[in-house]
Design a protein around this motif. Structure first.
Motif, PDB file in Angstrom:
ATOM      1  N   THR A 131       0.856  -1.187   0.000  1.00  0.00           N
ATOM      2  CA  THR A 131       0.000   0.000   0.000  1.00  0.00           C
ATOM      3  C   THR A 131       0.897   1.244   0.000  1.00  0.00           C
ATOM      4  O   THR A 131       2.123   1.142  -0.131  1.00  0.00           O
ATOM      5  CB  THR A 131      -0.900   0.032   1.243  1.00  0.00           C
ATOM      6  OG1 THR A 131      -0.097   0.284   2.408  1.00  0.00           O
ATOM      7  CG2 THR A 131      -1.642  -1.298   1.414  1.00  0.00           C
ATOM      8  N   LEU A 163      -7.354   5.775  -7.778  1.00  0.00           N
ATOM      9  CA  LEU A 163      -8.126   4.968  -6.844  1.00  0.00           C
ATOM     10  C   LEU A 163      -9.240   5.854  -6.300  1.00  0.00           C
ATOM     11  O   LEU A 163      -8.998   6.783  -5.518  1.00  0.00           O
ATOM     12  CB  LEU A 163      -7.256   4.439  -5.706  1.00  0.00           C
ATOM     13  CG  LEU A 163      -7.987   3.718  -4.567  1.00  0.00           C
ATOM     14  CD1 LEU A 163      -8.884   2.606  -5.093  1.00  0.00           C
ATOM     15  CD2 LEU A 163      -6.989   3.166  -3.554  1.00  0.00           C
ATOM     16  N   LYS A 165     -12.032   6.608  -3.961  1.00  0.00           N
ATOM     17  CA  LYS A 165     -12.476   6.168  -2.647  1.00  0.00           C
ATOM     18  C   LYS A 165     -13.765   6.882  -2.256  1.00  0.00           C
ATOM     19  O   LYS A 165     -14.295   7.700  -3.020  1.00  0.00           O
ATOM     20  CB  LYS A 165     -11.368   6.426  -1.621  1.00  0.00           C
ATOM     21  CG  LYS A 165     -10.078   5.673  -1.959  1.00  0.00           C
ATOM     22  CD  LYS A 165      -8.906   6.120  -1.126  1.00  0.00           C
ATOM     23  CE  LYS A 165      -9.002   5.644   0.313  1.00  0.00           C
ATOM     24  NZ  LYS A 165      -8.766   4.202   0.428  1.00  0.00           N
ATOM     25  N   GLU A 166     -14.256   6.573  -1.060  1.00  0.00           N
ATOM     26  CA  GLU A 166     -15.563   7.074  -0.642  1.00  0.00           C
ATOM     27  C   GLU A 166     -15.651   8.601  -0.675  1.00  0.00           C
ATOM     28  O   GLU A 166     -16.692   9.164  -1.067  1.00  0.00           O
ATOM     29  CB  GLU A 166     -15.897   6.563   0.761  1.00  0.00           C
ATOM     30  CG  GLU A 166     -14.884   6.939   1.817  1.00  0.00           C
ATOM     31  CD  GLU A 166     -15.277   6.438   3.194  1.00  0.00           C
ATOM     32  OE1 GLU A 166     -16.474   6.292   3.457  1.00  0.00           O
ATOM     33  OE2 GLU A 166     -14.367   6.202   4.013  1.00  0.00           O
ATOM     34  N   ASN A 167     -14.577   9.285  -0.281  1.00  0.00           N
ATOM     35  CA  ASN A 167     -14.632  10.743  -0.267  1.00  0.00           C
ATOM     36  C   ASN A 167     -14.612  11.330  -1.676  1.00  0.00           C
ATOM     37  O   ASN A 167     -15.210  12.376  -1.932  1.00  0.00           O
ATOM     38  CB  ASN A 167     -13.471  11.303   0.559  1.00  0.00           C
ATOM     39  CG  ASN A 167     -13.673  11.097   2.048  1.00  0.00           C
ATOM     40  OD1 ASN A 167     -14.808  11.029   2.520  1.00  0.00           O
ATOM     41  ND2 ASN A 167     -12.588  10.986   2.787  1.00  0.00           N
ATOM     42  N   HIS A 168     -13.927  10.653  -2.602  1.00  0.00           N
ATOM     43  CA  HIS A 168     -13.969  11.098  -3.992  1.00  0.00           C
ATOM     44  C   HIS A 168     -15.382  10.938  -4.547  1.00  0.00           C
ATOM     45  O   HIS A 168     -15.902  11.811  -5.266  1.00  0.00           O
ATOM     46  CB  HIS A 168     -13.000  10.279  -4.857  1.00  0.00           C
ATOM     47  CG  HIS A 168     -11.572  10.362  -4.419  1.00  0.00           C
ATOM     48  ND1 HIS A 168     -10.941   9.339  -3.772  1.00  0.00           N
ATOM     49  CD2 HIS A 168     -10.664  11.368  -4.521  1.00  0.00           C
ATOM     50  CE1 HIS A 168      -9.690   9.689  -3.512  1.00  0.00           C
ATOM     51  NE2 HIS A 168      -9.494  10.907  -3.950  1.00  0.00           N
ATOM     52  N   GLN A 193      -9.174   2.238 -10.351  1.00  0.00           N
ATOM     53  CA  GLN A 193      -9.782   1.324  -9.393  1.00  0.00           C
ATOM     54  C   GLN A 193     -10.811   2.086  -8.570  1.00  0.00           C
ATOM     55  O   GLN A 193     -10.628   3.269  -8.259  1.00  0.00           O
ATOM     56  CB  GLN A 193      -8.715   0.728  -8.476  1.00  0.00           C
ATOM     57  CG  GLN A 193      -9.202  -0.380  -7.563  1.00  0.00           C
ATOM     58  CD  GLN A 193      -8.059  -1.017  -6.779  1.00  0.00           C
ATOM     59  OE1 GLN A 193      -7.118  -0.340  -6.379  1.00  0.00           O
ATOM     60  NE2 GLN A 193      -8.139  -2.311  -6.558  1.00  0.00           N
ATOM     61  N   GLU A 195     -13.169   1.930  -5.038  1.00  0.00           N
ATOM     62  CA  GLU A 195     -13.379   1.300  -3.731  1.00  0.00           C
ATOM     63  C   GLU A 195     -14.869   1.248  -3.416  1.00  0.00           C
ATOM     64  O   GLU A 195     -15.587   2.226  -3.605  1.00  0.00           O
ATOM     65  CB  GLU A 195     -12.655   2.110  -2.656  1.00  0.00           C
ATOM     66  CG  GLU A 195     -12.824   1.588  -1.244  1.00  0.00           C
ATOM     67  CD  GLU A 195     -12.174   2.505  -0.232  1.00  0.00           C
ATOM     68  OE1 GLU A 195     -10.960   2.326   0.021  1.00  0.00           O
ATOM     69  OE2 GLU A 195     -12.858   3.413   0.287  1.00  0.00           O
ATOM     70  N   GLU A 197     -17.873  -0.346  -0.439  1.00  0.00           N
ATOM     71  CA  GLU A 197     -18.016  -0.788   0.944  1.00  0.00           C
ATOM     72  C   GLU A 197     -19.197  -1.720   1.148  1.00  0.00           C
ATOM     73  O   GLU A 197     -19.346  -2.295   2.227  1.00  0.00           O
ATOM     74  CB  GLU A 197     -18.163   0.432   1.859  1.00  0.00           C
ATOM     75  CG  GLU A 197     -16.935   1.342   1.858  1.00  0.00           C
ATOM     76  CD  GLU A 197     -17.136   2.581   2.696  1.00  0.00           C
ATOM     77  OE1 GLU A 197     -18.245   3.166   2.646  1.00  0.00           O
ATOM     78  OE2 GLU A 197     -16.196   2.968   3.423  1.00  0.00           O
ATOM     79  N   ASP A 216     -13.496  -2.699   0.591  1.00  0.00           N
ATOM     80  CA  ASP A 216     -12.896  -2.070   1.763  1.00  0.00           C
ATOM     81  C   ASP A 216     -13.534  -2.555   3.059  1.00  0.00           C
ATOM     82  O   ASP A 216     -14.729  -2.373   3.292  1.00  0.00           O
ATOM     83  CB  ASP A 216     -13.037  -0.544   1.654  1.00  0.00           C
ATOM     84  CG  ASP A 216     -12.388   0.174   2.818  1.00  0.00           C
ATOM     85  OD1 ASP A 216     -11.255  -0.175   3.161  1.00  0.00           O
ATOM     86  OD2 ASP A 216     -13.023   1.085   3.377  1.00  0.00           O
ATOM     87  N   SER A 239      -8.964  -5.105   1.174  1.00  0.00           N
ATOM     88  CA  SER A 239      -8.070  -4.338   2.016  1.00  0.00           C
ATOM     89  C   SER A 239      -8.766  -4.056   3.333  1.00  0.00           C
ATOM     90  O   SER A 239      -9.981  -3.864   3.370  1.00  0.00           O
ATOM     91  CB  SER A 239      -7.691  -3.020   1.333  1.00  0.00           C
ATOM     92  OG  SER A 239      -6.811  -2.271   2.142  1.00  0.00           O
TER      93      SER A 239
END
Length: 286
Positions: A131, A163, A165-168, A193, A195, A197, A216, A239
């Motif tokens: 990572t 990548l 992610k949730e905040n993006h 990629q 992510e 949940e 995640d 992850s």
């Protein structure tokens, strides 16, 4: 971006500056013409890593030294095994000693831990990845060590892959919107990629055409459900919550990749020592 050789040079230069500074006061007590042969010995079972950095330390501190390597990066060693023997000016070898050992003990620790994780998933489809949880300033070296241990590198940094992610996703107003924006620069990055949940988010990602998904912090049952839903339509990486003890169980779910921050951020240094010898050993590894 620096080349590998440039990165090694910069790494070593930085570490020598912090250790040697304006000069080695103790080594300066030894006559300048005194020569010696020193051996670096590994005191425990390990996967060796750090040769480029040791060689660079010698180039910068002991340019006329002659190292004879008996093991290469990625090789396994047993307790008491000689890794390298170095002939050169005694005071230069002593000045180089600690920096050489620091690189070996740190990178071999990462390589050794990675090898243990890789062995634990042998026979499954899962590959072990690192990572971005690295020591600041040592990322290239530590990711090199992961490769020496048989693992794979995830993205090097924020600059070479995407990548989402949730905040993006939240900032873009949804998974599909974020992914579609990423597709516009797909040719400029190594991968995209996303992510997720929940199982519902995975379904949304599949419908959007996502080909790489990161699951995640999901439970084992949730991961199994995601593998069943994806059915080869995308690669799945997990992850979060992964330990050496549960690694095999996660790998047997059928996921493609398992990223583990502990490969780098939770290691114990491998024990090396440098000892002066009476005479050099003739045999060496080419």
């Amino acid at each position: 971006m620096m080349t590998f050789d440039e990165q090694v040079h910069a790494d070593v230069q930085r570490t020598l500056e912090e250790d040697v500074g304006t000069g080695d006061l103790t080594a300066a007590l030894i006559p300048a013409d005194r020569r010696a042969v020193a051996a670096i010995i590994c005191r425990e079972s390990a996967v060796i890593c750090g040769r480029p950095w040791v060689d660079e330390v010698l180039r910068q501190i002991a340019p006329n030294a002659r190292p004879r390597w008996f093991l290469d990066d990625g090789d396994r060693c047993e307790p008491g095994q000689k890794v390298v023997e170095i002939e050169g000016v005694a005071r230069e070898l002593l000045t180089a000693e600690r920096t050489c050992l620091n690189w070996l003990q740190t990178l071999s620790a990462v390589a050794t831990k990675t090898a243990h994780y890789v062995e634990a998933v042998e026979g499954t489809a899962a590959r072990i990845l690192d990572t971005r949880k690295t020591i600041p300033g040592l990322r290239a070296a530590e990711k090199y060590a992961v490769r020496c241990g048989g693992g794979m590198n995830h993205r090097m940094g924020l600059f070479d892959a995407i990548l989402i992610k949730e905040n993006h996703i939240a900032a873009m107003g949804g998974l599909a919107a974020a992914f579609n924006a990423a597709l516009k620069v797909e040719s400029l990055v190594s991968f995209i990629q996303v992510e997720v949940e929940t199982l519902r988010q995975l379904e949304e990602a599949l419908n959007a055409g996502v080909k790489m998904v990161l699951l995640d912090n999901m439970s084992l049952e949730e991961i199994k459900a995601c593998v069943e839903l994806a059915k080869g339509r995308c690669s799945l990486e997990i992850s979060g919550g992964v330990t050496y003890e549960n690694l095999r169980t996660y790998a047997e779910t059928g996921v493609d990749r398992i990223s583990v921050g502990a490969l780098i951020k939770d290691v114990d240094a491998v024990d090396f020592s440098l000892r002066f010898q009476e005479k050099p050993v003739e045999q060496q590894r080419n």
